[in-house]
Scaffold this active site. Structure first.
Site, mmCIF file in Angstrom:
data_model
loop_
_atom_site.group_PDB
_atom_site.id
_atom_site.type_symbol
_atom_site.label_atom_id
_atom_site.label_comp_id
_atom_site.label_asym_id
_atom_site.label_seq_id
_atom_site.Cartn_x
_atom_site.Cartn_y
_atom_site.Cartn_z
ATOM 1 N N GLU A 69 3.006 -1.445 4.497
ATOM 2 C CA GLU A 69 2.750 -2.422 5.551
ATOM 3 C C GLU A 69 1.607 -3.387 5.241
ATOM 4 O O GLU A 69 1.419 -4.365 5.959
ATOM 5 C CB GLU A 69 2.484 -1.716 6.892
ATOM 6 C CG GLU A 69 1.074 -1.183 7.098
ATOM 7 C CD GLU A 69 0.860 0.185 6.491
ATOM 8 O OE1 GLU A 69 -0.088 0.883 6.886
ATOM 9 O OE2 GLU A 69 1.650 0.565 5.597
ATOM 10 N N ASN A 111 0.833 -1.205 0.000
ATOM 11 C CA ASN A 111 0.000 0.000 0.000
ATOM 12 C C ASN A 111 0.863 1.248 0.000
ATOM 13 O O ASN A 111 2.055 1.202 -0.286
ATOM 14 C CB ASN A 111 -0.924 -0.013 1.224
ATOM 15 C CG ASN A 111 -0.125 0.096 2.511
ATOM 16 O OD1 ASN A 111 0.891 -0.574 2.667
ATOM 17 N ND2 ASN A 111 -0.557 0.932 3.431
ATOM 18 N N CYS A 141 2.093 2.898 2.417
ATOM 19 C CA CYS A 141 3.161 2.939 3.428
ATOM 20 C C CYS A 141 3.840 1.585 3.618
ATOM 21 O O CYS A 141 4.523 1.374 4.616
ATOM 22 C CB CYS A 141 2.615 3.449 4.746
ATOM 23 S SG CYS A 141 1.883 5.099 4.617
#
Length: 927
Positions: free
Chosen positions: A559, A555, A557
Site C-alpha cells: 500500500e 512495501n 503489504c
C-alpha cells in the site's frame, strides 16, 4: 421505628444509613473535591432530616417500614430538592441492584449448594470460600445491557466444572471459557467473554500497581485515575516508559479516562491486546485498556504545545475506536524506544558492501517492529560480469535467501515475526527464477519460504501481454537507467536496449513471449501465493513526489508508494479510520468523519518527529518528505450497516464517495497543519504545489499509458477547486497522506472487518498469535433474529456450509446477497471498488483478490482488469478450486477453522498462503 430488610429480617431504623446512602449518590456524581464537600454535607443533612421526619409524621408511635419505602422517599426528596441528576443516578443504581438480586435468585438450587462446598486457593496459597456474591456481580456486570445473554447460565455452566481447591486463576478462566463457548450461538457473548477477561486483567494490573486487590467494573470509576498515576510511576521506574510521561498532568489525564469504554471490546480484541500490546514486567501485564490508550495518546502528544489537552483529544479518538494507530505506534508510543512507523522501503545497490549493508538495515528496522519492502532490481543478474574479481555474478537469488533468514532471525522482540517483501522489475534477467522462490520443490538453497515477493511490472510489459508481443530480459548493469525510468521515457529507452540486443551489442539478454512469462507469473501466484502483482508506472506517474525521485517498489503489504534511493529509506506512518463508526441512519456522517480525519492526520504527523530511527537514511527521508498513510478499515461492516451487498453498484459508489470524503478531509487537514507548522521541505515542485491532486493525476496516467489500455471513472462530488485554492495558499505538511493498509490486528482490536475486505466466512475460527477464536457475523445474526430465523439449526447449517448462507434455503434472497462471503463475491466487484478508491489515493491499497473455481483464464482476466482499471498494486491472491471439502462432525459444535482444524479446504495444487489480514498466524505485519 424498625426496618424490614429484603431478606425478611427486621432491624432498627438508623438515620445514619440514609445519610451514607445519599452521600454516596452525591459523591458518585460530583466527586469528593473540597469545593463540593461543604455543599454535599449540608444538603445531605437536610435531605436526611426530610426523609426521617416523613416517617415520624406517618408513624408517631413507631412501627415497621420496608427498605424499599425508604429508598422511594429518598428519590422523592432528591427530586423535590432539584437534585435531578443525583436522583437519576440513584434510580439507575437501584434498578441495577434489583436486577442483580433477581439474577441471584435465578441461580439453580444445585448451583448454590455446589458453591457452598467449594473453596478457592488464593494467589498467596491460602484458601477461602467461593465468594458467590462477587462472582455474581462480575458476571452480571459482564452481561450489562447486552441482549440475549444470561449471567445465570454462565454461572451455572462454570460452577458445574469447578471443584474444591480450584485456584482463583482457574475460576476466572472457567468463566471466560464458558462465555466463549456460547459465542457461536449468540455474538454478544463475545463481549461477555471480553468483560470477564477484563476482570482478570484488573486483578493482575491493579495488584501489581498496589492500587487494589480486586475491583469490579463499577469500581473503576474511582480507581482508573489512581491506577494511571501508579502505572506511570512504576513504568518509568522499571525503565519501560519514557520519563517524559511524568511531565504530563497525570491527575487531569486520569480524570479524562472513560472506564465504560472497557465494555466495547470483543473477546478477540481484548485478548489480542493482552497477549501482544500491554506493557508487562516479568510476564505480569500492568497496563489496563484505557491506560493503554492514554499511554499511546501521551506518547503522540509529547511534543505538542498544550500536550495535556492534545493527549486527551488523542485518547478520546483512540478509545472510541473511531480511529486506530498502527501496531508499531501502539507497541512503542510512550516507551524508551518509540519506533512508531509501520513501513520501510529500501533500494539495494549493486555492490557487495551495499547489499549486506541493506540486509543489516533490514535487521535493525525489523528489530523495532517495522515491515520492510526491498527493491532488488539494481543488483546484476546471474551470469553478469564482475570486474573486481573477473568472475560472474550468482545473481539476486542467493542474497534473497539471506534476506529470508534474517527476517526469521530478527522477530521483533517476540511480538511478531520479522516480515519483508522483495521486489524485482519484470525486465530483470533473473525474473524467471525470482517468481519460483516460494515453490516447495527444487533446490532449497534457492528458495525463500518465509519471505514475500512481488513483481514490479512496467506498463510496457502489460501492453506486450495484451498485444501478444515479445519481451526482453536484461541485466541491470547493462541497462542501468531502466530502473529510474517510467512511462513513455521507459518505453523509449527499453526499445533502445532491445535494438542493442538484436544488433549483438548486448550479449547477456533473453527474449521470451510476453504472454508466456505472464502465464508463468500467474501460475506461480496460484501455486505459491507469490509474487504479488504491482505496477510500476501508475505508482510513479501519479506520485506527488516525482520531482525528487522514483518509486522503485512498494512495501511489505503493497500500500505504500514512496521514493527510495541509496541515500534515502522511505518511511511511512499508518493509521486507519474505523468506517462503520461514521455511519448513521443517514449514511456517511461527514461532520464526524472530518473531525476524525483532522485529529488523525495530526497524530500521524506527530509520529514523524517523535519516532525513533534505527538507521540514518530513514530519518533523513522521513523528516524531509513527512509522508503519512491514513487508511480505512471496516468497509464491509459499513456496507452491512447500510444493508448494501458488496456485489453491487451501490457498494462501488459507496467506496467512491467514502474515499472521496476521506481524501478531501485528509488533504485539507495536512494543508491546515502546513499553515500551523510549515510545509514539508521538498514541497516545491511537487504535484501538490502545481495544484495537481490524486484525482487530477489520473489524466497523467491516461496520457502516458494511452487510452487504449485504461478505463477510469473520474466522477467527483465535493468542492475540489476550493480545496486546490486553499492548498495553493497554505501548502502541504505531508508529501503523501493516504494509504489503505491490511489492518489485520487493529481491526481485531476494534472488532470490525479488516481493511476493505469482504467477509471471509459468516462463522469460522480465526487463528493468530493469540490463539483460536470463534468469529460469527453479528450483523447476519441480528438480521436473522429480526426474521425469526436464528436458532440452533441455523448455527449447524452455517457450519455445514462453511459459514455461507447461500445453501440455506430458508434464508431470504436479499440476505443472501448482503451476506455473500469473499469467495461468493465476483472479483470484478473487488477490482471496481478498488479502482474507485484508487483515484482518490496518493499512495495505494492492500487489495486481496478472491477467486472461486480458480483457473488460469480467471486469473488472467482478473489481473489484466486490475491493471486496466488503473490500480497501483494488488496483494494476496486467495484462490479456491472447484473440488470438494472434507466436513468435520457438524453436530458436535466443532467449528471449521480457516487455516487448520477439522476442515480442509481444497484450494490450489499447493496450499495458497493465507492472506495476512485473515487467518495466517504469522503474517500480521503492517498492522
Amino acid at each position: 421505628m424498625r426496618v424490614i430488610k429484603r431478606n425478611g429480617t427486621v432491624v432498627p431504623f438508623e438515620e445514619s444509613k440514609i445519610s451514607v446512602a445519599i452521600t454516596k449518590a452525591f459523591l458518585a456524581v460530583e466527586g469528593g473535591t473540597a469545593a463540593a464537600s461543604s455543599r454535599i454535607h449540608e444538603t445531605v443533612a437536610k435531605l436526611t432530616d426530610q426523609v426521617a421526619n416523613t416517617f415520624r409524621r406517618r408513624m408517631p408511635s413507631g412501627g415497621t417500614i420496608h427498605i424499599e419505602d425508604i429508598q422511594d422517599q429518598v428519590e422523592l426528596s432528591l427530586m423535590r430538592a432539584g437534585e435531578h441528576k443525583i436522583a437519576r443516578d440513584y434510580v439507575i443504581y437501584r434498578e441495577e441492584q434489583a436486577r442483580k438480586r433477581a439474577a441471584r435468585k435465578a441461580l439453580s438450587s444445585a448451583t448454590q449448594e455446589a458453591a457452598g462446598h467449594i473453596t478457592v486457593v488464593q494467589p498467596d496459597g491460602s484458601r477461602a470460600p467461593l465468594d458467590l456474591a462477587r462472582l455474581h456481580t462480575v458476571v452480571t456486570e459482564a452481561c450489562f445491557e447486552l441482549a440475549d445473554v444470561s449471567a445465570t447460565h454462565i454461572i451455572d455452566e462454570a460452577l458445574r466444572n469447578l471443584y474444591d481447591g480450584v485456584t482463583a486463576s482457574e475460576l476466572s478462566t472457567s468463566l471466560v471459557i464458558t462465555a466463549r463457548t456460547m459465542i457461536e450461538k449468540e455474538p454478544n457473548y463475545s463481549y461477555v467473554a471480553a468483560r470477564l477477561l477484563c476482570d482478570n486483567l484488573r486483578a493482575e494490573a491493579l495488584g501489581f500497581l498496589g492500587v487494589a486487590d480486586l475491583a469490579t467494573q463499577a469500581d473503576m470509576t474511582e480507581l482508573y485515575a489512581s491506577a494511571l498515576a501508579a502505572y506511570v510511576e512504576r513504568g518509568v521506574e522499571l525503565e519501560l516508559l519514557d520519563p517524559k510521561l511524568k511531565t504530563f498532568d497525570i491527575a487531569r489525564l486520569g480524570q479524562a479516562l472513560l472506564p465504560e469504554r472497557d465494555l466495547q471490546f470483543t473477546y478477540l480484541g481484548l485478548q489480542t491486546l493482552y497477549d501482544r500490546y500491554f506493557i508487562h514486567s516479568n510476564d505480569v501485564r500492568f497496563e489496563l485498556p484505557q491506560i493503554f490508550f492514554m499511554r499511546v495518546a501521551m506518547g503522540l502528544a509529547a511534543e505538542e504545545a498544550d500536550k495535556n489537552a492534545r493527549a486527551i483529544e488523542f485518547y478520546e479518538l483512540l478509545s472510541s475506536f473511531d480511529y486506530m494507530s498502527s501496531t508499531p505506534t501502539l507497541f512503542n508510543a510512550g516507551t524508551l524506544r518509540p519506533q512508531l512507523s509501520s513501513c520501510y522501503l529500501t533500494t539495494v545497490p549493486d555492490d557487495l558492501h551495499g547489499i549486506f549493508g541493506a540486509i543489516q538495515d533490514n535487521a535493525m528496522l525489523s528489530k523495532f517492529a517495522g515491515g520492510l519492502g526491498n527493491d532488488w532490481t539494481p543488483v546484476r543478474a546471474l551470469g553478469s560480469y564482475i570486474k573486481g574479481t573477473n568472475g560472474k555474478s550468482q545473481g539476486v537469488v542467493p542474497f534473497l535467501k539471506v534476506v529470508n533468514d534474517t527476517a526469521v532471525a530478527v522477530n521483533q522482540g517476540g511480538k511478531r515475526k520479522g516480515a519483508v517483501c522483495s521486489y524485482l522489475e519484470t525486465w530483470h534477467l533473473d525474473i524467471e527464477e525470482f517468481v519460483e522462490l516460494r515453490k516447495n520443490t527444487g533446490d532449497d538453497r534457492r528458495r525463500t519460504h518465509d519471505m514475500n515477493t512481488a513483481n514490479w511490472i512496467p506498463d510496457l510489459f502489460m501492453k506486450r501481454v495484451f498485444d501478444d508481443g515479445d519481451w526482453t530480459l536484461f541485466s541491470p548493469n547493462d541497462a542501468p537507467d531502466l530502473h529510474d525510468l517510467y512511462g513513455q521515457a521507459f518505453e523509449e529507452r527499453y526499445s533502445y536496449y532491445e535494438e542493442q540486443a538484436r544488433c549483438g551489442k548486448l550479449k547477456l539478454h533473453k527474449t521470451v513471449r510476453a504472454q508466456n512469462l505472464w502465464r508463468k507469473m500467474l501460475a506461480m501466484l496460484f501455486e505459491t501465493g507469490h509474487p504479488w502483482m504491482t505496477f510500476k508506472d501508475p505508482c510513479n506517474l501519479r506520485s506527488p513526489q516525482q520531482h525528487v525521485g522514483v518509486v522503485h517498489s512498494s512495501n511489505l503489504c503493497t500500500e505504500i508508494t514512496l521514493n527510495t534511493s541509496r541515500d534515502e529509506i522511505a518511511v511511512c506512518n499508518l493509521g486507519s479510520i474505523n468506517l462503520p463508526q461514521h455511519i448513521d441512519d443517514n449514511g456517511l456522517n461527514l461532520d464526524k468523519l472530518q473531525k476524525t480525519v483532522r485529529t488523525a492526520v495530526r497524530m500521524l504527523d506527530n509520529v514523524i518527529d517523535i519516532n525513533y530511527y534505527s538507521v540514518p537514511q530513514a530519518e533523513r527521508s522521513n523528516l524531509r518528505h513527512r509522508p503519512v498513510g491514513l487508511g480505512v478499515m471496516g468497509f464491509q461492516d459499513a456496507l452491512y450497516k447500510q444493508h448494501i451487498a458488496y456485489s453491487s453498484e451501490q457498494a462501488v459508489e459507496f467506496a467512491d464517495r467514502s474515499m472521496e470524503a476521506i481524501s478531501y478531509f485528509a488533504i485539507d487537514a495536512s494543508s491546515q497543519l502546513a499553515q500551523e507548522r510549515g510545509v514539508y521541505s521538498s514541497y516545491e515542485g511537487s504535484l501538490w504545489s502545481q495544484g495537481i491532486f490524486p484525482i487530477d493525476s489520473l489524466d497523467i496516467l491516461e496520457q502516458q499509458r494511452g487510452a487504449k489500455y485504461i478505463q477510469l471513472d473520474k466522477s467527483q462530488t465535493l468542492d475540489w477547486p476550493a480545496l486546490r485554492a486553499s492548498v495553493k495558499s497554505r501548502g502541504m505538511r505531508n508529501s503523501n497522506v493516504m494509504a489503505i493498509a491490511p489492518t489485520a490486528t487493529i481491526a481485531n482490536i476494534t472488532g470490525v472487518s479488516q481493511s476493505i475486505e469482504p467477509t471471509y466466512q459468516n462463522l469460522y475460527v480465526k487463528s493468530n498469535l493469540s490463539g483460536e477464536f470463534t468469529v460469527v457475523n453479528p450483523y447476519l445474526v441480528n438480521d436473522l433474529k429480526a426474521r425469526g430465523l436464528w436458532d440452533g439449526v441455523m448455527v449447524n447449517d452455517l457450519k455445514y456450509y462453511d459459514g455461507s448462507v447461500q445453501g440455506v434455503d430458508r434464508v431470504p434472497q436479499d440476505l443472501k446477497a448482503i451476506y455473500a462471503t469473499a469467495f461468493e463475491v465476483e472479483p470484478k466487484w473487488l477490482v471496481e471498488s478498488a479502482s474507485r478508491r484508487q483515484k482518490w489515493l496518493d499512495q495505494a491499497q492492500s487489495l486481496n483478490l478472491y477467486i472461486n473455481n480458480a483457473s488460469g483464464k480467471k486469473l488472467d482476466i482478473t489481473y489484466r482488469m486490475a491493471w486496466y482499471s488503473g490500480l497501483k498494486t494488488t496483494y494476496y491472491l486467495r484462490s479456491l478450486a472447484a473440488t470438494g471439502t472434507e466436513k468435520s462432525t457438524i453436530s458436535t459444535g466443532n467449528l471449521n477453522a480457516v487455516s487448520s482444524g477439522g476442515q480442509t479446504v481444497q484450494a490450489s495444487p499447493a496450499p495458497v498462503p493465507a492472506a495476512c489480514s485473515l487467518d495466517d498466524p504469522d503474517c500480521e505485519a503492517c498492522q
